[in-house]
Design a protein around this motif. Structure first.
Motif, PDB file in Angstrom:
ATOM      1  N   HIS A 173       0.765  -1.228   0.039  1.00 27.50           N
ATOM      2  CA  HIS A 173      -0.044   0.107  -0.029  1.00 27.50           C
ATOM      3  C   HIS A 173       0.899   1.276  -0.100  1.00 27.50           C
ATOM      4  O   HIS A 173       0.285   2.537  -0.326  1.00 27.50           O
ATOM      5  CB  HIS A 173      -0.979  -0.139   1.356  1.00 27.50           C
ATOM      6  N   ALA A 174       2.271   1.015   0.404  1.00 26.89           N
ATOM      7  CA  ALA A 174       2.973   2.207   0.241  1.00 26.89           C
ATOM      8  C   ALA A 174       3.066   2.846  -0.848  1.00 26.89           C
ATOM      9  O   ALA A 174       3.437   4.237  -1.171  1.00 26.89           O
ATOM     10  CB  ALA A 174       4.388   1.808   0.997  1.00 26.89           C
ATOM     11  N   LEU A 175       3.084   2.187  -1.981  1.00 32.04           N
ATOM     12  CA  LEU A 175       3.029   2.695  -3.482  1.00 32.04           C
ATOM     13  C   LEU A 175       2.068   3.723  -3.638  1.00 32.04           C
ATOM     14  O   LEU A 175       2.257   4.636  -4.466  1.00 32.04           O
ATOM     15  CB  LEU A 175       3.077   1.531  -4.493  1.00 32.04           C
ATOM     16  N   ALA A 176       0.581   3.258  -3.275  1.00 37.29           N
ATOM     17  CA  ALA A 176      -0.706   4.067  -3.342  1.00 37.29           C
ATOM     18  C   ALA A 176      -0.244   5.608  -2.689  1.00 37.29           C
ATOM     19  O   ALA A 176      -0.488   6.326  -3.099  1.00 37.29           O
ATOM     20  CB  ALA A 176      -1.799   3.308  -2.775  1.00 37.29           C
ATOM     21  N   GLU A 177       0.205   5.280  -1.345  1.00 41.14           N
ATOM     22  CA  GLU A 177       0.715   6.477  -0.513  1.00 41.14           C
ATOM     23  C   GLU A 177       1.548   7.541  -1.317  1.00 41.14           C
ATOM     24  O   GLU A 177       1.285   8.775  -1.448  1.00 41.14           O
ATOM     25  CB  GLU A 177       1.336   6.230   0.667  1.00 41.14           C
ATOM     26  N   ARG A 214      -6.327   8.578 -11.825  1.00 45.38           N
ATOM     27  CA  ARG A 214      -7.286   7.951 -10.888  1.00 45.38           C
ATOM     28  C   ARG A 214      -7.272   6.631 -11.159  1.00 45.38           C
ATOM     29  O   ARG A 214      -7.039   5.748 -10.199  1.00 45.38           O
ATOM     30  CB  ARG A 214      -8.707   8.506 -10.997  1.00 45.38           C
ATOM     31  N   ASP A 215      -7.244   6.074 -12.426  1.00 46.19           N
ATOM     32  CA  ASP A 215      -7.120   4.741 -12.815  1.00 46.19           C
ATOM     33  C   ASP A 215      -5.927   4.029 -12.113  1.00 46.19           C
ATOM     34  O   ASP A 215      -6.096   2.905 -11.543  1.00 46.19           O
ATOM     35  CB  ASP A 215      -7.104   4.695 -14.346  1.00 46.19           C
ATOM     36  N   ARG A 216      -4.850   4.669 -12.232  1.00 48.02           N
ATOM     37  CA  ARG A 216      -3.542   4.145 -11.942  1.00 48.02           C
ATOM     38  C   ARG A 216      -3.450   4.056 -10.394  1.00 48.02           C
ATOM     39  O   ARG A 216      -3.265   2.957  -9.910  1.00 48.02           O
ATOM     40  CB  ARG A 216      -2.421   4.887 -12.579  1.00 48.02           C
ATOM     41  N   LEU A 217      -4.090   4.892  -9.753  1.00 48.04           N
ATOM     42  CA  LEU A 217      -3.909   4.685  -8.322  1.00 48.04           C
ATOM     43  C   LEU A 217      -4.936   3.649  -7.924  1.00 48.04           C
ATOM     44  O   LEU A 217      -4.773   2.983  -7.079  1.00 48.04           O
ATOM     45  CB  LEU A 217      -4.436   6.216  -7.722  1.00 48.04           C
ATOM     46  N   ALA A 241      -5.835   1.115  -9.466  1.00 43.02           N
ATOM     47  CA  ALA A 241      -5.366  -0.224  -9.766  1.00 43.02           C
ATOM     48  C   ALA A 241      -4.283  -0.563  -8.944  1.00 43.02           C
ATOM     49  O   ALA A 241      -4.209  -1.641  -8.500  1.00 43.02           O
ATOM     50  CB  ALA A 241      -4.880  -0.244 -11.379  1.00 43.02           C
ATOM     51  N   VAL A 242      -3.512   0.241  -8.448  1.00 47.82           N
ATOM     52  CA  VAL A 242      -2.530  -0.140  -7.503  1.00 47.82           C
ATOM     53  C   VAL A 242      -3.095  -0.343  -6.167  1.00 47.82           C
ATOM     54  O   VAL A 242      -2.512  -1.457  -5.446  1.00 47.82           O
ATOM     55  CB  VAL A 242      -1.457   1.337  -7.433  1.00 47.82           C
ATOM     56  N   ALA A 243      -4.091   0.177  -5.568  1.00 48.65           N
ATOM     57  CA  ALA A 243      -4.942   0.076  -4.424  1.00 48.65           C
ATOM     58  C   ALA A 243      -5.155  -1.311  -4.505  1.00 48.65           C
ATOM     59  O   ALA A 243      -5.166  -2.068  -3.347  1.00 48.65           O
ATOM     60  CB  ALA A 243      -5.734   1.060  -4.096  1.00 48.65           C
ATOM     61  N   LEU A 244      -5.814  -1.746  -5.619  1.00 44.61           N
ATOM     62  CA  LEU A 244      -6.534  -2.913  -5.697  1.00 44.61           C
ATOM     63  C   LEU A 244      -5.641  -4.096  -5.611  1.00 44.61           C
ATOM     64  O   LEU A 244      -5.661  -5.156  -4.847  1.00 44.61           O
ATOM     65  CB  LEU A 244      -7.243  -2.919  -7.216  1.00 44.61           C
ATOM     66  N   THR A 245      -4.558  -3.855  -6.456  1.00 44.05           N
ATOM     67  CA  THR A 245      -3.307  -4.977  -6.405  1.00 44.05           C
ATOM     68  C   THR A 245      -2.802  -5.010  -4.941  1.00 44.05           C
ATOM     69  O   THR A 245      -2.602  -6.323  -4.465  1.00 44.05           O
ATOM     70  CB  THR A 245      -2.437  -4.615  -7.451  1.00 44.05           C
ATOM     71  N   ALA A 246      -2.721  -4.012  -4.342  1.00 46.67           N
ATOM     72  CA  ALA A 246      -2.082  -3.913  -3.028  1.00 46.67           C
ATOM     73  C   ALA A 246      -3.119  -4.776  -1.891  1.00 46.67           C
ATOM     74  O   ALA A 246      -2.614  -5.662  -1.213  1.00 46.67           O
ATOM     75  CB  ALA A 246      -1.658  -2.797  -2.457  1.00 46.67           C
ATOM     76  N   ASP A 247      -4.276  -4.497  -2.196  1.00 47.65           N
ATOM     77  CA  ASP A 247      -5.119  -5.230  -1.202  1.00 47.65           C
ATOM     78  C   ASP A 247      -5.033  -6.726  -1.455  1.00 47.65           C
ATOM     79  O   ASP A 247      -5.316  -7.304  -0.422  1.00 47.65           O
ATOM     80  CB  ASP A 247      -6.698  -4.783  -1.516  1.00 47.65           C
TER      81      ASP A 247
END
Ligand SMILES: [Zn+2]
Length: 446
Positions: free
Chosen positions: A185-189, A216-219, A221-227
């Protein structure tokens, strides 16, 4: 905030002659043994998670206050000082390293967007790489070939990454983080921090935002993958420790003493806090107070080569040659293969200015140069050591290689010609001078 940070840092930079190359060009690398050691400690688990040999890729700090990070080949990850100073946790900085590691692992090197500065860096360092490789292979032509390749990759950096490459690098980077026990999740931060940059005027926009298109899409996507990822169990204490040391050392180098001292809480007795205070007092200048901080640090960690090195550096920069030599000698004893420490030791010995110390300095500086070709300060000192030993051809060669590293190709050509004229034709040093000449010719044809 970023703009003010930039002004503050630039204001201090003028008075700072040690970390930056003496010519203090904006695109120079900030070479520091302690900072690089800390950053490589943060990078190692991610490189391993990516299946890359952890010792082949080194992290370098670019002397630039904007937010940016990039790769030009598999040998180096470049991170701007400004980006490191904005990170709030080891995991955030590691998410940037993981993303760049993914670009290396996936074999995509930048094609779109970056700034000319990054391209110049890549060119300068690439040429040095080429020169070094040619010399190592004993084949002057090889050096020139690699230098040309480096310039091609510099051009690719200039054009940045494609959106597909970004998406792939995010995905792989997140996997590497989880595997290394870093919270993905740090990447989303970090992306959220960069997102703030998008509101700025076009000219003001940080290069990272330009080269790494934010949406927004990139953020999302990153949050979803991180989850969906479960990070491996790991003790994060070490990572946080090295992050704090790197960030504080960089910050205290680049910012004014009053900035540093007002931001470290009086009761904070962490190693990072002591490092920050030592540097701030040194810059004040208050050598006594700086020494008190260093004494406390060294009492805790007498065998930490990087703290011994910091002590030597502070002494040397304060004109205290004897204690500087003592501290550097201890540092070199603890880390005999660390080129930046050897370079500092050699510099301290040169400052003593006598024949015995000069001879010792030359031996140590050559050892450092054989292990690290990207240190322009070292090449400057080496040139002085050669000149004092009456080795004028080698002095000119070191100067030529320093200019090539700094991207000043006309000066590099001039000194390489001079070196070639003074060195025995066909000798290895003569061949290295030919490498530089060939690289500068290619640079002109570009
Ligand atoms: Zn990227």
């Amino acid at each position: 905030m970023p703009t003010r940070l930039r002004q503050t840092a630039m204001g201090v930079l003028i008075g700072l002659t040690v970390m930056a190359a003496p010519l203090a060009r904006a695109e120079s690398l900030l070479r520091d043994a302690g900072v690089e050691h800390a950053l490589n400690n943060l990078a190692r688990p991610l490189l391993t998670a990516a299946g890359l040999p952890a010792n082949r890729t080194q992290v370098y700090v670019v002397n630039d206050t904007s937010l940016n990070a990039y790769v030009v080949n598999s040998r180096a990850i470049f991170i701007n000082a400004g980006l490191i100073l904005r990170m709030q946790s080891a995991a955030q900085l590691q998410s940037v390293i993981a993303h760049e590691t993914a670009h290396i692992a996936n074999g995509h090197f930048a094609r779109r967007g970056l700034n000319a500065q990054a391209a110049r860096n890549a060119t300068a360092v690439g040429i040095a790489l080429g020169v070094a490789a040619g010399a190592a292979a004993g084949n002057p032509g090889a050096g020139a070939g690699i230098a040309l390749g480096a310039q091609n990759s510099a051009r690719r950096v200039f054009y940045g990454h494609t959106r597909e490459e970004e998406t792939a690098a995010d995905k792989s980077g997140l996997r590497f983080m989880a595997r290394a026990g870093v919270d993905p999740h740090a990447l989303a931060e970090v992306l959220t921090i960069f997102e703030g940059q998008e509101d700025m005027l076009p000219g003001r926009k940080d290069p990272y935002a330009q080269s790494h298109p934010m949406s927004r899409d990139r953020l999302r996507a990153v949050a979803l993958t991180a989850d969906a990822l479960t990070p491996a169990d790991s003790d994060r204490e070490d990572a946080e420790y090295w992050f704090a040391r790197a960030k504080m050392k960089l910050s205290a180098y680049l910012r004014s003493p009053s900035y540093t001292l007002t931001r470290i809480k009086a009761k904070d007795q962490s190693d990072a806090a002591l490092i920050g205070r030592a540097l701030a007092y040194f810059k004040t200048p208050d050598l006594g107070a700086a020494r008190a901080q260093m004494d406390a640090l060294l009492a805790r960690h007498p065998d930490d080569a990087y703290l011994q090195e910091l002590s030597g550096w502070i002494e040397l920069e304060s004109g205290q040659v004897a204690p500087a030599i003592a501290a550097y000698a201890r540092a070199a004893e603890l880390a005999p293969k660390e080129p930046l420490i050897l370079a500092g030791y050699g510099r301290a010995l040169l400052a003593e200015n006598n024949r015995d110390a000069d001879a010792r300095a030359l031996e140590i500086l050559e050892k450092a140069r054989d292990r690290d070709r990207y240190d322009s300060r070292l090449l400057r000192d080496l040139s002085v050591a050669y000149a004092r030993a009456g080795k004028d051809g080698l002095a000119s060669l070191a100067t030529a290689e320093r200019y090539a590293l700094q991207g000043q190709m006309n000066d590099a050509a001039l000194h390489a010609q001079r070196a070639a004229g003074r060195l025995p034709t066909g000798s290895p040093a003569w061949a290295r001078a030919q490498d530089v000449i060939r690289a500068t010719e290619q640079n002109q044809r570009r």
